[in-house]
Design an enzyme around this catalytic site. Sequence first.
Site, PDB file in Angstrom:
ATOM      1  N   PRO A  42       0.815  -1.214   0.000  1.00 12.66           N
ATOM      2  CA  PRO A  42       0.000   0.000   0.000  1.00 12.66           C
ATOM      3  C   PRO A  42       0.851   1.266   0.000  1.00 12.66           C
ATOM      4  CG  PRO A  42      -0.718  -1.553   1.680  1.00 12.66           C
ATOM      5  CD  PRO A  42       0.610  -2.021   1.189  1.00 12.66           C
ATOM      6  N   GLU A  43       0.684   2.062  -1.029  1.00 12.02           N
ATOM      7  CA  GLU A  43       1.292   3.387  -1.092  1.00 12.02           C
ATOM      8  C   GLU A  43       0.149   4.396  -1.053  1.00 12.02           C
ATOM      9  OE1 GLU A  43       4.236   3.593  -4.250  1.00 12.02           O
ATOM     10  OE2 GLU A  43       4.554   1.444  -4.158  1.00 12.02           O
ATOM     11  N   ARG A  52       2.197  -9.976   7.239  1.00 12.48           N
ATOM     12  CA  ARG A  52       3.620  -9.870   7.575  1.00 12.48           C
ATOM     13  C   ARG A  52       3.924  -9.016   8.797  1.00 12.48           C
ATOM     14  NH1 ARG A  52       6.535  -9.054   1.740  1.00 12.48           N
ATOM     15  NH2 ARG A  52       5.257 -10.504   0.613  1.00 12.48           N
ATOM     16  N   ARG A  68      21.875  16.605  -0.857  1.00 11.29           N
ATOM     17  CA  ARG A  68      22.271  15.324  -0.254  1.00 11.29           C
ATOM     18  C   ARG A  68      23.061  14.499  -1.245  1.00 11.29           C
ATOM     19  NH1 ARG A  68      18.106  17.527   1.800  1.00 11.29           N
ATOM     20  NH2 ARG A  68      17.708  17.390   4.037  1.00 11.29           N
TER      21      ARG A  68
END
Length: 275
Positions: free
Chosen positions: A2-3, A114, A157
């Site tokens: 799920p995003e 999970r 970064r």
Amino acid sequence: MPELPEVETVRRQLEPRLLGTVVTEGWSFPSPKFTDAPAAAGARITSVARRGKYLLVGLHGPEDQQHRELVVHLGMTGRLSVRAAAGSDLPDDAYLRARWYLDDGRSLDFHDVRRFGRVAVVPAGEYTRLATLAALGPEPWDPAFDGPSLRAYVNARRRYVKTLLLSQRPVAGVGNIYADEALWRAQVHPQSRRLTRAQADRLAGTVREVLTEGVANGGTTLRDYRDADGAEGANQHHLDCYGRGGQPCHRCGTELRATVVDARGTTYCPTCQRR
DNA sequence: GTGATAACCTGCTCGC
DNA sequence: TGCGAGCAGGTTATCA
């Protein structure tokens, strides 16, 4: 997995079913990830919102209590569903991690094979226990997320652009599937460490595009994801890149390459997405 | 503060 | 048929 589009799909389904109901009792699987669940008992559900991949259920307790939020992260395999006439029977699902009994006889069930999901009950807006949520970047459709902001974040970064997209910091809600899709559409190599202005503008746009389309298609089901009705999404039929390693690029015909970037399975086009 | 890495967790696939 | 190894990956914790 799920995003943002999958969580938004579930949110839209749950909202009309939960608003106004009172949580009479909660049950949790004996793991610290879920043991907050019973703390929602006694509160009325006043909102069902989302931030990034987190579902935020507003809880309005008796007048002497402050407003709280039930925070649910679906992890890799989490599913939320409303079960009719749950009664007070014991959970019969080996993978049930939390259940909230509602005052109309139904229950809200959290099923997670999970156990990568998580449940928390916190004072509204106080996310110090949930570091990623506390530091979440803007929503993809927030004007604060654009090409310049993305470029500034990435170029300050040294990490790969894909890793930074998955960090939830420059923008909220992107997971492995939509990161690969957005990078492919923007023709940006996942292991780029710097973005030009043009690349950043394209990538900010494609992040919004793929997430918008994901929501419109009801999410992406590759294996585990199901919506609140137990139905699969349809976005897996519209993927150009993710999971298509070895198949021809839909843009140039080159064989897509499958690799690993910071321990994440990654697919890209070696021709369209040059470093 | 940043970056790198391991751990969590279990169903599934693959090779033997 | 059965077994073991490896893989999938979002978040968190730990260490440098």
